[in-house]
Write a protein that holds these residues in place. Structure first.
Motif, short mmCIF file in Angstrom:
data_model
loop_
_atom_site.label_atom_id
_atom_site.label_comp_id
_atom_site.label_asym_id
_atom_site.label_seq_id
_atom_site.Cartn_x
_atom_site.Cartn_y
_atom_site.Cartn_z
N PHE B 101 0.85 -1.19 0.00
CA PHE B 101 0.00 0.00 0.00
C PHE B 101 0.88 1.24 0.00
O PHE B 101 1.79 1.36 0.82
N SER B 102 0.61 2.12 -0.91
CA SER B 102 1.37 3.36 -1.00
C SER B 102 0.43 4.53 -0.76
O SER B 102 -0.74 4.48 -1.12
N TYR B 112 -6.86 7.57 7.70
CA TYR B 112 -7.99 6.65 7.73
C TYR B 112 -8.23 6.01 6.38
O TYR B 112 -8.50 4.81 6.29
N ILE B 115 -5.69 3.16 6.08
CA ILE B 115 -5.86 2.02 6.99
C ILE B 115 -7.14 1.25 6.66
O ILE B 115 -7.21 0.03 6.86
N ARG B 116 -8.11 1.95 6.11
CA ARG B 116 -9.34 1.26 5.74
C ARG B 116 -9.09 0.29 4.59
O ARG B 116 -9.56 -0.84 4.60
N ARG B 117 -8.35 0.75 3.61
CA ARG B 117 -8.02 -0.14 2.50
C ARG B 117 -7.22 -1.34 3.00
O ARG B 117 -7.37 -2.47 2.51
N VAL B 119 -7.19 -2.69 6.18
CA VAL B 119 -7.98 -3.57 7.05
C VAL B 119 -8.97 -4.40 6.22
O VAL B 119 -9.28 -5.54 6.57
N ALA B 120 -9.46 -3.83 5.11
CA ALA B 120 -10.39 -4.56 4.25
C ALA B 120 -9.78 -5.86 3.75
O ALA B 120 -10.48 -6.79 3.39
N ARG B 121 -8.45 -5.92 3.74
CA ARG B 121 -7.76 -7.12 3.28
C ARG B 121 -7.52 -8.12 4.41
O ARG B 121 -6.96 -9.19 4.19
N PHE B 139 -7.70 3.43 16.76
CA PHE B 139 -8.41 2.64 15.74
C PHE B 139 -7.58 1.43 15.33
O PHE B 139 -8.09 0.31 15.26
N LYS B 141 -5.17 -0.01 16.99
CA LYS B 141 -5.05 -0.97 18.09
C LYS B 141 -6.31 -1.81 18.23
O LYS B 141 -6.24 -3.00 18.51
N GLN B 142 -7.46 -1.18 18.01
CA GLN B 142 -8.72 -1.90 18.17
C GLN B 142 -8.92 -2.99 17.11
O GLN B 142 -9.69 -3.91 17.33
N THR B 143 -8.25 -2.85 15.98
CA THR B 143 -8.39 -3.91 14.98
C THR B 143 -7.78 -5.21 15.48
O THR B 143 -8.13 -6.28 15.01
#
Lengths: 335, 335
Positions: B101-102, B112, B115-117, B119-121, B139, B141-143
């Motif tokens: 990811f770049s 955000y 990190i969303r892209r 976490v989706a993986r 956020f 840490k919560q994942t």
DNA sequence: CTGAAAGCGCTTACAG
DNA sequence: CTGAAAGCGCTTACAG
């Protein structure tokens, strides 16, 4: 660190909104038919709960993982990293993530071990800097996954490829070395059986022949296949004064070895590389090199992949026939 | 190209062998309890049918995707590509694929959107060359996904990090420039709010202070935040003769700009960079630079990630306290 | 316009 | 030692 690992799923959004998972999914994927009001309820709930789709689950059901595999020897040579950077960003813009596979430079081919690791990820497409091993071609085609060979000619395999005119590039190197007055030329390739390596060699030899000269066959060598020190010793002993290297990294290695043998770069001998990596990292122009225009080249590679994934008909214009590489003059040759 | 896209699944292997999918799965995952004979039937069928596991399906059920996300600005700077190469190969050896990811160098932080892209993986771990944005720390840490900050100090965020002693490195640069006799020094950083950039600056200024000198505050500049041409003009006009750059790429850009202004490298002024990228691509030693030992550094980063994934207790030894960077002399400084 | 059901290809408990 | 069932989190037909 608290163990708060609440993974929010569609079910949670459905519960929160009083809708079905089905409807929530439809809204998130912007499928037709839902009211503005429903859309708002869903987006609000997603924001509040911090919903993030699970692309793996999505891909399993839909058959499309929105992933593209990128295959290469290694990322150390800037030709790979620079183009990979551009290509992966382009993929990202179009909603595809990149998953990278290296074969550690142990071979110039995609072998079964590698392709198996790739296919296990079920990518939507494969963009490879490596050619497929001969006995892998049918296997790869049978997977049905679009396969683009980047930087190498795909036609011998009946595959898609985005490549440059390597014969022309080799010719540029030869002409420049001759123009500088170097008489005794050599070519240092990488692998003897890789087409892009042979094409540069071919262009090099043909351009020299066109001027009525020739390269001593013993001065055509492949760095990955022989003892490097002895290669250089031979060239030095034979009085070679003009060296064309398959790429810039090899050129730098050669320059170091020649310096250790007391040879002065540019004066006692000249070197031409390939790729213009010094441009990529903003370095001063030390090396004379052939520049294919990596930015456009990478973009063409990405676009070929994206075109195949789009399912549109028609062929893309050929990069090779539309672009000309140029020689970039550095201090490693005279004049 | 024939449409032969037969995707072979466990069900096919089960049918072929007369076993249940369950048993087939158990054999393939080497779970205890199956006979030699069953094992052979399964492996034979898999070979004959060309079975390749679907890691996405596997990950969905098991909760482990065997994927690690690698986050960076870009791959163009060889510091990133060289270390990414080593790190991803190490992951691969341990059965993890890398997904990259770049953020296009648009910020030094993980925001955000990024990190969303990621976490989706659903990666098993995240190794980031970028620090998390302040409001993303909780956020992330919560994942519950292990997060390793590579090349930057993790402790301010209460996160794992693998970093080097940047203050020490900055000191090396200062001492060398002073030893060379340069009097009027400057620092060209990248971002004013990134700790690693400030640490190098701190070490630089402290070492100068220890010699009873000082850097003019107007000669501390951040290249990502100001017009570059005017930065260089100011330094030239002020008679700066010793420049420490945050990294080698910046150093090369500076050298080019100084040359355009008629300044002779090494004589009129000296430059010290950071990372020793010329070593990575086997280039001649043009630039004097601080070398952290990227090979070991990358290995330590990968090992930190793998250690967290292994679930083993105990802390790994600190790279920062165990390793010393060294100054590598090039032609960009006197002596 | 919305929902209940089925299923993508696996692995995980749970029976036997 | 092996199997039938359930379920991971989604999306895709199919009903209504």
């Amino acid at each position: 660190m608290e163990e708060n690992k609440k993974k929010v799923t569609l079910k949670d959004i459905a519960a929160r909104t009083g809708l079905s998972v089905n409807t929530v999914s439809r809204v998130l994927n912007k499928k037709p038919y839902y009211t503005k009001e429903v859309e708002e309820r869903v987006t609000t709930a997603c924001r509040e709960l911090g919903y993030i789709v699970d692309m793996n689950a999505s891909g399993l059901r839909s058959g499309s993982t929105h992933t593209i595999a990128i295959l290469f020897d290694d990322l150390i040579n800037p030709f790979y990293s620079y183009t990979t950077d551009i290509i992966s960003k382009r993929f990202e813009e179009c909603g595809y993530n990149s998953i990278i596979f290296s074969n550690n430079g142990r071979s110039p081919y995609v072998d079964y071990d590698m392709i198996r690791r790739v296919v296990a990820r079920k990518p939507d497409g494969i963009l490879s800097f490596l050619e497929p091993a001969e006995d892998m071609v049918d296997f790869i085609k049978q997977t049905g996954i679009p396969f683009v060979i980047f930087g190498r000619d795909g036609s011998p395999y009946g595959m898609h490829g985005v490549d440059a005119d390597e014969v022309y590039g080799g010719g540029l190197a030869a002409e420049h070395l001759l123009d500088c007055g170097y008489k005794n030329l050599a070519y240092i390739g990488s692998w003897h059986d890789v087409k892009v390596c042979l094409d540069r060699q071919k262009g090099f030899e043909e351009a020299i022949a066109a001027r009525g000269a020739a390269v001593d066959p013993s001065h055509i060598v492949y760095i990955r296949e022989k003892d490097f020190g002895s290669i250089i010793d031979t060239l030095v002993n034979d009085g070679v004064d003009g060296i064309f290297c398959f790429n810039d990294v090899i050129a730098f290695i050669v320059i170091e070895a020649m310096e250790q043998r007391g040879k002065r770069l540019g004066e006692d001998y000249g070197v031409v590389g390939y790729d213009n990596i010094q441009f990529m990292m903003r370095m001063p122009r030390l090396l004379t090199t052939v520049d294919v225009g990596c930015g456009d080249f990478a973009k063409a590679g990405a676009d070929m992949m994206l075109h195949l994934l789009s399912g549109e008909e028609g062929e893309l214009p050929s990069f090779r026939s539309a672009h000309r590489s140029v020689l970039v003059k550095g201090k490693s040759t005279k004049q």
